[in-house]
Design an enzyme around this catalytic site. Structure first.
Site, PDB file in Angstrom:
ATOM      1  CE  LYS A   1      25.320 -26.120  72.793  1.00 16.82           C
ATOM      2  NZ  LYS A   1      25.368 -25.088  72.082  1.00 16.82           N
TER       3      LYS A   1
ATOM      4  CE  LYS B   1      29.279 -24.888  79.376  1.00 20.88           C
ATOM      5  NZ  LYS B   1      29.265 -24.267  77.413  1.00 20.88           N
TER       6      LYS B   1
ATOM      7  CE  LYS C   1      22.019 -21.355  75.458  1.00 21.48           C
ATOM      8  NZ  LYS C   1      22.681 -20.346  75.608  1.00 21.48           N
TER       9      LYS C   1
HETATM   10  P1  TYM Z   1      27.516 -18.071  73.624  1.00 23.21           P
HETATM   11  O1  TYM Z   1      26.477 -17.712  73.537  1.00 23.21           O
HETATM   12  O2  TYM Z   1      27.232 -19.884  74.593  1.00 23.21           O
HETATM   13  O3  TYM Z   1      28.420 -17.299  75.513  1.00 23.21           O
HETATM   14  C1  TYM Z   1      27.905 -16.291  75.238  1.00 23.21           C
HETATM   15  C2  TYM Z   1      29.188 -16.630  76.378  1.00 23.21           C
HETATM   16  O4  TYM Z   1      28.968 -16.087  77.441  1.00 23.21           O
HETATM   17  C3  TYM Z   1      30.679 -17.203  77.960  1.00 23.21           C
HETATM   18  N1  TYM Z   1      30.149 -17.880  79.090  1.00 23.21           N
HETATM   19  C4  TYM Z   1      30.693 -18.287  79.472  1.00 23.21           C
HETATM   20  N2  TYM Z   1      31.605 -17.350  80.281  1.00 23.21           N
HETATM   21  C5  TYM Z   1      31.764 -18.218  81.774  1.00 23.21           C
HETATM   22  N3  TYM Z   1      31.531 -18.845  82.698  1.00 23.21           N
HETATM   23  C6  TYM Z   1      30.294 -19.150  82.056  1.00 23.21           C
HETATM   24  N4  TYM Z   1      29.563 -20.211  82.654  1.00 23.21           N
HETATM   25  C7  TYM Z   1      29.935 -19.449  80.245  1.00 23.21           C
HETATM   26  N5  TYM Z   1      28.620 -19.941  79.907  1.00 23.21           N
HETATM   27  C8  TYM Z   1      28.651 -19.196  78.437  1.00 23.21           C
HETATM   28  C9  TYM Z   1      30.840 -17.490  76.702  1.00 23.21           C
HETATM   29  O5  TYM Z   1      32.376 -17.981  76.684  1.00 23.21           O
HETATM   30  C10 TYM Z   1      30.689 -16.848  75.379  1.00 23.21           C
HETATM   31  O6  TYM Z   1      31.650 -15.683  75.712  1.00 23.21           O
HETATM   32  N6  TYM Z   1      29.711 -19.756  70.025  1.00 23.21           N
HETATM   33  C11 TYM Z   1      29.696 -18.604  70.836  1.00 23.21           C
HETATM   34  C12 TYM Z   1      28.855 -16.853  69.958  1.00 23.21           C
HETATM   35  C13 TYM Z   1      29.700 -16.853  69.316  1.00 23.21           C
HETATM   36  C14 TYM Z   1      30.554 -15.788  69.309  1.00 23.21           C
HETATM   37  C15 TYM Z   1      31.109 -15.615  67.407  1.00 23.21           C
HETATM   38  C16 TYM Z   1      31.812 -15.735  70.068  1.00 23.21           C
HETATM   39  C17 TYM Z   1      28.661 -16.709  68.129  1.00 23.21           C
HETATM   40  N7  TYM Z   1      29.088 -16.569  67.535  1.00 23.21           N
HETATM   41  C18 TYM Z   1      31.956 -14.513  67.134  1.00 23.21           C
HETATM   42  C19 TYM Z   1      32.608 -15.042  69.409  1.00 23.21           C
HETATM   43  C20 TYM Z   1      33.000 -14.569  68.905  1.00 23.21           C
HETATM   44  C21 TYM Z   1      28.169 -18.966  72.202  1.00 23.21           C
HETATM   45  O7  TYM Z   1      28.063 -19.787  71.933  1.00 23.21           O
HETATM   46  O8  TYM Z   1      28.547 -18.367  73.029  1.00 23.21           O
END
Ligand code: TYM
Length: 332
Positions: A112, A195, A198
């Site tokens: 990022k 992957k 967005k």
């Molecule tokens: P975020 O908001 O980017 O994504 C949310 C969840 O979706 C999963 N994910 C995917 N899984 C499979 N294939 C994909 N292409 C794909 N894209 C996204 C992510 O692995 C995630 O589980 N840092 C985290 C949010 C967060 C969080 C936490 C998660 C903040 N605090 C504490 C767990 C525990 C994030 O940005 O996910």
């Protein structure tokens, strides 16, 4: 019962298929056996610039999607991160036991920040993984259901929990990731070795679950495959076909192997139109439910306020213990 915790960022007008299959479906399933805590990490969202009105709207849209998918607020605790100040408070303590080099090695930060350049990247983006560790450790969950891309952040969380425990006495539970192998990484339809995300290079590779089904069907029909004709599961040689098989399998609760057998003698056109149909069946009722929740924002806010109160009762007890162990004076 044991706890689970997870979060999903409110940084788009819709969750995508990767979010749904990699994480959100597991959230719904796990609430049957665990005391579940799910939240919308709006503090994480502002590590990149957000328009305030849009952030507020997207936070409600995120919560509405989580509820529409079946997270039940009478059993599970659903809340918004900024309404539980202990997250930011614990994050600071964890920042102070994290090495600068250790944080610099986080691949998501490197990706990022290289996109934006180090002058444009915020200190918040750098500190993001320690905030995520705080989110988790406050609730002492046994499991954290996420997709593959969060694995490194979970490893850091485990390291920080162990480090704090050995320095200050046992305080945190060292959590396990819950990463479901089959759907841990859903791929971009136009670039099936990256992957789904967005921030994809082209919107044609990304399926938003709240988009018009016709728009998504068209994207599926245009998905990149290969020059053969055989439908088989082979993520290395046939990344595009395998991704469609995984998506259809997950949405229809049919094993990939069964799909492959049924496609014997059939072509990619069949695979694509069936996948589009299964997706349409899934998203039409979902969108209707999301709209219902969004039609009553006062009720939605009430659910979230109730969740924040439940979350705070646990988070504040953990934070008080941490502050005490670190050597802060007790609050007067
Ligand atoms: P975020 O908001 O980017 O994504 C949310 C969840 O979706 C999963 N994910 C995917 N899984 C499979 N294939 C994909 N292409 C794909 N894209 C996204 C992510 O692995 C995630 O589980 N840092 C985290 C949010 C967060 C969080 C936490 C998660 C903040 N605090 C504490 C767990 C525990 C994030 O940005 O996910």
């Amino acid at each position: 019962s044991a706890r689970v915790l997870s979060g999903i960022q409110p940084t788009a007008d819709s969750f995508h298929l990767g979010n749904l299959l990699g994480a959100l479906r597991q959230w719904v399933a796990l609430q049957d056996d665990f005391d579940a805590f799910y939240f919308v990490p709006d503090l994480h969202a502002i590590t990149l610039p957000q328009e305030p009105k849009q952030l507020r709207a997207r936070t409600r849209i995120a919560a509405a999607q989580i509820l529409a998918l079946g997270v039940d607020p009478s059993r599970s605790t659903l809340f918004v991160q900024s309404q539980v100040p202990e997250h930011a408070q614990l994050a600071w303590v964890l920042d102070c036991i994290t090495g600068f080099g250790e944080a610099s090695r986080m691949t998501q930060f490197k990706d990022k920040s290289s996109k934006n350049g180090s002058e444009q990247s915020s200190v918040g983006l750098f500190a993001y993984p320690m905030l995520m560790a705080a989110d988790i450790l406050l609730y002492r969950p046994a499991l954290v259901p996420v997709g593959e891309d969060q694995r490194q952040h979970l490893e850091l969380t485990r390291d920080l929990a162990q480090r704090f425990n050995s320095r200050f006495g046992k305080t945190f539970v060292v959590p396990e990731g819950h990463i479901v192998k089959e759907t841990a990484k859903i791929y971009d339809l136009q670039d099936p070795t990256s992957k789904m995300s967005k921030s994809a290079s082209t919107p044609a590779g990304l399926i938003n679950i709240l988009d018009e089904p016709k728009v998504s069907a068209k994207k599926i029909r245009s998905a990149v495959t290969d020059n053969e004709r055989e439908i088989r599961f082979d993520p290395v040689e046939k990344a595009g076909v395998s991704n469609l098989l995984v998506i259809q399998s997950a949405l229809s609760n049919t094993p990939v192997q069964t799909l492959v057998e049924n496609y014997e003698g059939k072509g990619y056109g069949d695979l694509k139109s069936d996948t589009a149909d299964v997706l349409t069946e899934f998203v039409v009722p979902l969108k209707a439910k999301v709209d219902e929740f969004l039609a009553d924002p006062a009720e939605l806010d009430r659910i979230l306020a109730d969740g924040a109160e439940r979350a705070r009762s646990i988070a504040s007890a953990t934070l008080a213990q941490v502050y005490d162990r670190v050597g802060f004076l007790a609050p007067s």
